[in-house]
Design a protein around this motif. Structure first.
Motif, PDB file in Angstrom:
ATOM      1  N   ALA A  22       0.848  -1.192   0.000  1.00 48.23           N
ATOM      2  CA  ALA A  22       0.000   0.000   0.000  1.00 48.23           C
ATOM      3  C   ALA A  22       0.882   1.240   0.000  1.00 48.23           C
ATOM      4  N   THR A  23       0.362   2.325  -0.526  1.00 48.93           N
ATOM      5  CA  THR A  23       1.109   3.577  -0.628  1.00 48.93           C
ATOM      6  C   THR A  23       1.424   4.133   0.752  1.00 48.93           C
ATOM      7  N   SER A  24       2.647   4.648   0.925  1.00 45.94           N
ATOM      8  CA  SER A  24       3.039   5.274   2.186  1.00 45.94           C
ATOM      9  C   SER A  24       2.143   6.475   2.485  1.00 45.94           C
ATOM     10  N   VAL A  25       1.982   6.771   3.779  1.00 51.37           N
ATOM     11  CA  VAL A  25       1.107   7.857   4.222  1.00 51.37           C
ATOM     12  C   VAL A  25       1.950   9.070   4.605  1.00 51.37           C
ATOM     13  N   GLY A 109      -2.625  12.593  20.616  1.00 55.34           N
ATOM     14  CA  GLY A 109      -2.736  12.624  19.158  1.00 55.34           C
ATOM     15  C   GLY A 109      -1.619  13.397  18.485  1.00 55.34           C
ATOM     16  N   PRO A 110      -1.037  12.857  17.406  1.00 49.30           N
ATOM     17  CA  PRO A 110       0.025  13.536  16.669  1.00 49.30           C
ATOM     18  C   PRO A 110      -0.496  14.765  15.915  1.00 49.30           C
ATOM     19  N   ASP A 111       0.442  15.631  15.498  1.00 50.85           N
ATOM     20  CA  ASP A 111       0.076  16.740  14.616  1.00 50.85           C
ATOM     21  C   ASP A 111       0.478  16.450  13.168  1.00 50.85           C
ATOM     22  N   GLY A 112       0.930  15.248  12.916  1.00 55.67           N
ATOM     23  CA  GLY A 112       1.270  14.813  11.565  1.00 55.67           C
ATOM     24  C   GLY A 112       1.903  13.444  11.611  1.00 55.67           C
ATOM     25  N   ILE A 113       1.927  12.768  10.464  1.00 53.53           N
ATOM     26  CA  ILE A 113       2.420  11.392  10.469  1.00 53.53           C
ATOM     27  C   ILE A 113       3.010  11.009   9.117  1.00 53.53           C
ATOM     28  N   ASN A 114       3.989  10.129   9.155  1.00 50.56           N
ATOM     29  CA  ASN A 114       4.481   9.399   7.987  1.00 50.56           C
ATOM     30  C   ASN A 114       4.532   7.931   8.357  1.00 50.56           C
ATOM     31  N   MET A 115       4.125   7.062   7.441  1.00 50.32           N
ATOM     32  CA  MET A 115       4.226   5.639   7.730  1.00 50.32           C
ATOM     33  C   MET A 115       4.249   4.831   6.436  1.00 50.32           C
ATOM     34  N   SER A 116       4.963   3.707   6.493  1.00 48.73           N
ATOM     35  CA  SER A 116       5.065   2.782   5.363  1.00 48.73           C
ATOM     36  C   SER A 116       4.776   1.376   5.851  1.00 48.73           C
ATOM     37  N   ILE A 117       4.214   0.556   4.960  1.00 51.03           N
ATOM     38  CA  ILE A 117       3.880  -0.826   5.283  1.00 51.03           C
ATOM     39  C   ILE A 117       4.598  -1.756   4.319  1.00 51.03           C
ATOM     40  N   PHE A 118       5.027  -2.923   4.837  1.00 49.68           N
ATOM     41  CA  PHE A 118       5.835  -3.863   4.069  1.00 49.68           C
ATOM     42  C   PHE A 118       5.271  -5.271   4.218  1.00 49.68           C
ATOM     43  N   SER A 119       5.285  -6.012   3.117  1.00 49.78           N
ATOM     44  CA  SER A 119       4.868  -7.405   3.108  1.00 49.78           C
ATOM     45  C   SER A 119       6.100  -8.278   2.911  1.00 49.78           C
ATOM     46  N   PHE A 180      19.353  -1.260  -2.228  1.00 47.63           N
ATOM     47  CA  PHE A 180      18.027  -1.175  -1.618  1.00 47.63           C
ATOM     48  C   PHE A 180      17.033  -0.564  -2.597  1.00 47.63           C
ATOM     49  N   THR A 181      15.756  -0.917  -2.418  1.00 54.38           N
ATOM     50  CA  THR A 181      14.657  -0.360  -3.197  1.00 54.38           C
ATOM     51  C   THR A 181      13.892   0.637  -2.337  1.00 54.38           C
ATOM     52  N   GLU A 182      13.747   1.863  -2.836  1.00 58.18           N
ATOM     53  CA  GLU A 182      13.088   2.904  -2.058  1.00 58.18           C
ATOM     54  C   GLU A 182      11.580   2.676  -1.971  1.00 58.18           C
ATOM     55  N   VAL A 183      11.013   2.946  -0.794  1.00 58.66           N
ATOM     56  CA  VAL A 183       9.572   2.882  -0.568  1.00 58.66           C
ATOM     57  C   VAL A 183       9.154   4.215   0.036  1.00 58.66           C
ATOM     58  N   GLY A 184       8.684   5.121  -0.792  1.00 59.32           N
ATOM     59  CA  GLY A 184       8.293   6.442  -0.301  1.00 59.32           C
ATOM     60  C   GLY A 184       9.496   7.352  -0.139  1.00 59.32           C
ATOM     61  N   ASP A 185       9.343   8.590  -0.544  1.00 57.17           N
ATOM     62  CA  ASP A 185      10.357   9.640  -0.352  1.00 57.17           C
ATOM     63  C   ASP A 185       9.543  10.907  -0.154  1.00 57.17           C
ATOM     64  N   ALA A 197      11.870   5.353   3.265  1.00 58.49           N
ATOM     65  CA  ALA A 197      12.178   3.981   3.664  1.00 58.49           C
ATOM     66  C   ALA A 197      12.735   3.219   2.471  1.00 58.49           C
ATOM     67  N   ALA A 198      13.389   2.094   2.739  1.00 57.39           N
ATOM     68  CA  ALA A 198      13.964   1.276   1.675  1.00 57.39           C
ATOM     69  C   ALA A 198      14.087  -0.165   2.156  1.00 57.39           C
ATOM     70  N   THR A 199      14.056  -1.106   1.199  1.00 56.70           N
ATOM     71  CA  THR A 199      14.120  -2.529   1.538  1.00 56.70           C
ATOM     72  C   THR A 199      15.174  -3.237   0.700  1.00 56.70           C
ATOM     73  N   ARG A 200      15.640  -4.370   1.219  1.00 57.22           N
ATOM     74  CA  ARG A 200      16.583  -5.207   0.462  1.00 57.22           C
ATOM     75  C   ARG A 200      16.316  -6.658   0.817  1.00 57.22           C
ATOM     76  N   ASN A 201      16.379  -7.517  -0.209  1.00 60.73           N
ATOM     77  CA  ASN A 201      16.125  -8.946  -0.037  1.00 60.73           C
ATOM     78  C   ASN A 201      17.446  -9.698   0.093  1.00 60.73           C
ATOM     79  N   GLY A 202      18.039  -9.657   1.278  1.00 61.28           N
ATOM     80  CA  GLY A 202      19.239 -10.433   1.556  1.00 61.28           C
ATOM     81  C   GLY A 202      20.514  -9.840   0.996  1.00 61.28           C
ATOM     82  N   GLY A 203      21.625 -10.549   1.250  1.00 65.52           N
ATOM     83  CA  GLY A 203      22.904 -10.203   0.643  1.00 65.52           C
ATOM     84  C   GLY A 203      23.875  -9.462   1.531  1.00 65.52           C
ATOM     85  N   LEU A 204      23.489  -9.111   2.766  1.00 64.39           N
ATOM     86  CA  LEU A 204      24.399  -8.382   3.643  1.00 64.39           C
ATOM     87  C   LEU A 204      24.969  -9.304   4.722  1.00 64.39           C
TER      88      LEU A 204
END
Length: 240
Positions: A22-25, A109-119, A180-185, A197-204
């Motif tokens: 889903a798209t980052s908030v 309650g926050p005055d603003g938010i950023n969030m990302s979800i990963f599967s 890494f692959t970027e997720v939201g900027d 945020a960014a993700t990577r599938n192994g290798g480190l």
């Protein structure tokens, strides 16, 4: 013995794979609840959510959802300079349906938010906590590039999720770490905040450093290592 060797060899080629369902908030709205758009989780996967909430010091927010039956765990939380940084996860069952995932911060309650979800697929479903380790800065750091170093060496077949958040500089084009692959900027004003945020599938095979370039002047970093499993193997044969 030969059949066991074949099973181990066959499974050794798998690793955690991470996508964003889903798209980052990116919101500068005062509130107590913030939601991702609807998506259908992948059966048997792990969902991970990174949240940065400005203007709150609540240490125990929650995540709820409609649709798929999920139990959410707050794995890590840190308050830095009047903002909350949180990492959640949930295990997805075999039966899934369209779902809306909501972050709840009701007592402050926050005055603003950023969030990302990963599967995360190919994860250790036998573990009580599929996140081998998490990391959140305890203070803000001032430099041109946001860098995270985990406390322990990363396993080569794990999945990695990293993120940074900082004061808004007018630039929302940081470069993700190599491999890494970027997720939201994302960037927003009133209150000012950058997030990527960014993700990577192994290798480190080291703990870091893992670096976003062209980031904020003052930043906090977040990270999680997602455990890998050899498919269809019993717990006694799992990698430690």
């Amino acid at each position: 013995m030969l059949s066991l060797f074949f099973l181990v060899s066959k499974q050794a080629v798998s690793q955690v794979t991470i996508t964003s369902p889903a798209t980052s908030v990116n919101s500068n709205t005062d509130g107590t609840t913030y939601s991702f758009g609807s998506f259908t989780p992948t059966a048997g996967s792990i969902l991970v959510v990174f949240v940065v909430a400005t203007g709150t010091v609540q240490t125990n927010p929650t995540i709820t959802n409609t649709g798929t039956t999920l139990t959410w765990t707050l794995d890590a939380a840190q308050i830095v300079s009047g903002a909350g940084y949180y990492i959640f996860w949930a295990r997805v069952p075999a039966t899934v349906s369209a779902s809306i995932v909501t972050f709840n911060c009701t007592t402050d309650g926050p005055d603003g938010i950023n969030m990302s979800i990963f599967s995360c697929a190919n994860t250790n479903r036998f573990s009580s906590d599929p996140l081998i380790q998490t990391k959140i800065s305890t203070t803000g750091t001032t430099s041109a590039n946001a860098t995270i170093t985990f406390d322990n060496v990363l396993r080569p077949r794990s999945g990695y999720i990293v993120a940074w958040a900082g004061l808004f500089t007018g630039n929302t084009n940081s470069t993700p770490p190599t491999g890494f692959t970027e997720v939201g900027d994302l960037g927003r004003n009133a209150p000012a905040r950058n997030f990527s945020a960014a993700t990577r599938n192994g290798g480190l095979t080291t703990a870091g450093p893992i670096t976003f370039t062209n980031a904020s002047t003052t930043w906090v970093v977040m990270g999680a290592e997602v455990d890998w499993v050899k498919r269809d193997m019993p717990p006694s044969l799992l990698e430690n």
